[in-house]
Enzyme design. Sequence first.
Site, PDB file in Angstrom:
ATOM      1  N   ILE A 454       7.087  -4.943   4.652  1.00  0.00           N
ATOM      2  CA  ILE A 454       6.381  -5.568   5.775  1.00  0.00           C
ATOM      3  C   ILE A 454       6.180  -7.068   5.582  1.00  0.00           C
ATOM      4  O   ILE A 454       5.808  -7.779   6.514  1.00  0.00           O
ATOM      5  CB  ILE A 454       5.051  -4.832   6.041  1.00  0.00           C
ATOM      6  CG1 ILE A 454       5.315  -3.354   6.273  1.00  0.00           C
ATOM      7  CG2 ILE A 454       4.312  -5.403   7.236  1.00  0.00           C
ATOM      8  CD1 ILE A 454       6.301  -3.033   7.409  1.00  0.00           C
ATOM      9  N   HIS A 717      -2.727   1.252   1.129  1.00  0.00           N
ATOM     10  CA  HIS A 717      -4.134   1.122   0.737  1.00  0.00           C
ATOM     11  C   HIS A 717      -4.453   1.962  -0.485  1.00  0.00           C
ATOM     12  O   HIS A 717      -5.539   1.894  -1.016  1.00  0.00           O
ATOM     13  CB  HIS A 717      -5.046   1.502   1.906  1.00  0.00           C
ATOM     14  CG  HIS A 717      -4.962   0.524   3.029  1.00  0.00           C
ATOM     15  ND1 HIS A 717      -4.295   0.798   4.195  1.00  0.00           N
ATOM     16  CD2 HIS A 717      -5.412  -0.738   3.145  1.00  0.00           C
ATOM     17  CE1 HIS A 717      -4.351  -0.262   4.984  1.00  0.00           C
ATOM     18  NE2 HIS A 717      -5.015  -1.209   4.371  1.00  0.00           N
TER      19      HIS A 717
END
Length: 779
Positions: A454, A717
């Site tokens: 990303i 995360h």
Amino acid sequence: MAITHNLGFPRIGAQRELKFALERYWRGECSRDELQAVGSTLRQRHWQQQADLDWLPVGDFSFYDQVLDMSFTLGHLPQRVQGYQGDVLDNYFRVARGRSVHTDHAVQHGEQAGAHCAGCHGVAAGEMTKWFDTNYHYIVPEFTADSRFKLDASRLLTQIAEARQVNGGRLSTQIKPVIIGPLTYLAIGKAKDGSDKLALLPQLVNVYAELLAALAAAGIDWVQMDEPILVTDLDGRWQQGFEQAYQQLADSRVRLLLTTYFGPLQDNLSLLARLPVAGVHLDAVNARDEIAPLLAQLPADRVLSLGVINGRNIWKSDLCALLEWLTPLAAQLGDRLWLAPSCSLLHVPVDLESEQQLDREIRNWLAFARQKLDELTLLARALNDGRASVAEALTANAAALASRRQSTRVHKPAVQAELATLSPALGQRQSPYAVRAAKQALRLDLPLYPTTTIGSFPQTAQIRAARNDYRAGRLDAAGYQAAMQAEIARSVREQEALGLDVLVHGEAERNDMVEYFGEQLDGYVFSQFGWVQSYGSRCVKPPILFGDIQRPQPMTVSWTRYAQSLTNKPMKGMLTGPVTILNWSFVRDDQPRAVSCQQLALAIRQEVQDLERAGVSIIQIDEAALREGLPLRRAQWDEYLAWAIDCYRISANGVDDETQIHTHMCYSEFNDIIAAIAQMDADVITIETSRSDMELLDAFDDFNYPNEIGPGVYDIHSPNIPTEAHMVQLMQKAAERIPPQRLWVNPDCGLKTRQWAEVLPALRNMVAAARTLRASTAA
Ligand SMILES: Nc1nc2c(c(=O)[nH]1)N[C@@H](CNc1ccc(C(=O)N[C@@H](CCC(=O)N[C@@H](CCC(=O)N[C@@H](CCC(=O)O)C(=O)O)C(=O)O)C(=O)O)cc1)CN2
Ligand SMILES: [Zn+2]
């Protein structure tokens, strides 16, 4: 006598003392007592700094999150951590951050730990989500039909005792505990079993009643009960819930100040006016029109607190204008008029005094938390003792505002002329997706299920140290450039070794995906210490958009060109989109947000075109904050989406068919806005999906989303390493909804908060997963 109070003070510390203490504690480098001492010092300091107010907030401090604090106060913890023996604070961090499989310490390095610990012995972290329309993330309360509550008032009682000791107990100011109200607490939580949260209200309110009794017993008079959910669309059942709950709490011996903020009450105005509470707080910045109707309905013994100082921006208030309309109200209401910031000051930096390097002229236009409280006390003095008592300060305030209004640094005819030529046609690609896709396929020659990431790779301590040295003058520009190029080279090397198809440069040179662009655009200034908590110990330093925006020179081209020179694989150009830059900046209040956004769109469009000219074949434009900017009221969604999507399109779509445009969004609710997402017309969109088990893709499927999608298969995360099998399985689910020819394989979001030791094995598995998928599709 107008009374002053504050809804909440930033707790991270003017020098981010809390952040550093937390991260030391999590790394095992300081004791619990030392961490507690830092907390206590910060609370004392912040109370002292607010001592000019009539009422101090207590309980607004938090070691991680105020919603999680409330969950502990209500004895309402997720099943998976119940019964844990040991220290309360450690248990608290365990809920906040999870516990990884590898370590008994609640995860190192300030990371949010995994929500998915299937088959391991870690503890999943609580889910985080955005607090209303802010960039602050709270830990989502988890409800089930059999949720139970049990009061633990110790945190509040301890801090009340502590507050009473400020200045050796000689503080003349009074103390007002701050808690989140029962309806908001229920509304912002998640029913894990799909049960009806409102069914829990009666027993929840019982615990609130006990809490209020405990506070009364501690000698508390007023309690601030935050119910910001009242500024959102509530159906009849929730409105009834309000009536029931506050009827039940009306017997308590404390007086309740029911606070609403972030917007107008609209349909909930009459409801609020008739609730049996001693006072109500209205966001008078965003709902000034509602003061009169509210007053007309409010019983005559109620306190009306007006949030007159903007708690969401960093601009000085127009004190003379405020006095103009407050003077008759003060005369009418007397002691019933309270004054405050519009919302908690959690969302603004602490102290402008720290900013010694900021341009003097612009600094004079600003107010951070401490300065906002000064404005408040000034207003109260002007109302209570007459304007003459603060004449000098009022004159200075008026002069600052006039200087801002007239500044040629704010208003630039050239930008305005360009804006006048702007039309949505600029946002139109040359050909429809199908035509572009064919040309891009020829140019890029990518395999089925192409792999990419990303944008960011780990922001290591060395990267930050180099940037720190550069800023401090210990490293010159050439040295800094060399250090960042070395990092870029490292990430290119690693990506080639991993066998990824589309590479990124890794964003080493960026302190933050928004601040980095703010620093390079004219019309922006940035602070040194203007940190705002984003979640836990993580902070952002939103840049300050003060004037018309111009891009003096390319912002990313040389880094991208360097990265591309190191590889034959396509290197994605990496930009932040105009809507996200807008939403994560402090922005102008002297023109509509849409206009600021259009100016940003033109600047990013120029950057996109420069990247294209430099031969970059794929450009990603992140719009991570597009959804967060949605107004709290549905009735305003269309208007926002119309200009936001237009701005994105203007920034992105001025390229040839052969240039592939990607966008990225990392949140997990698309159903409501899928049509707008499709209108962006990005060739490829990468989204966060791994935690939702690809169910999110139903929205894309149902809508017949026409372009390519990279559904995240790696939950960034979490420190846990996703397995190849897991990612293959996720992609197979995706392929049930989206044809494989239109699927990409990528993580949920950037990897900047992770460590290389986690990233490398995870991406190795991800590339292996893509190969497995290709093989099974070919067969
Ligand atoms: N603006 C924004 N909002 C966002 C996101 C985002 O990426 N940006 N992502 C989502 C999640 N939010 C996040 C928010 C912050 C961080 C984060 O990592 N923040 C860093 C600060 C990043 C930064 O600005 N770093 C600067 C300053 C670094 C720093 O603290 N330096 C020290 C010294 C460090 C050293 O010498 O080693 C200092 O100045 O004292 C830099 O790299 O240059 C932190 O709190 O630690 C991550 C995710 C949603 N909202
Ligand atoms: Zn993201």
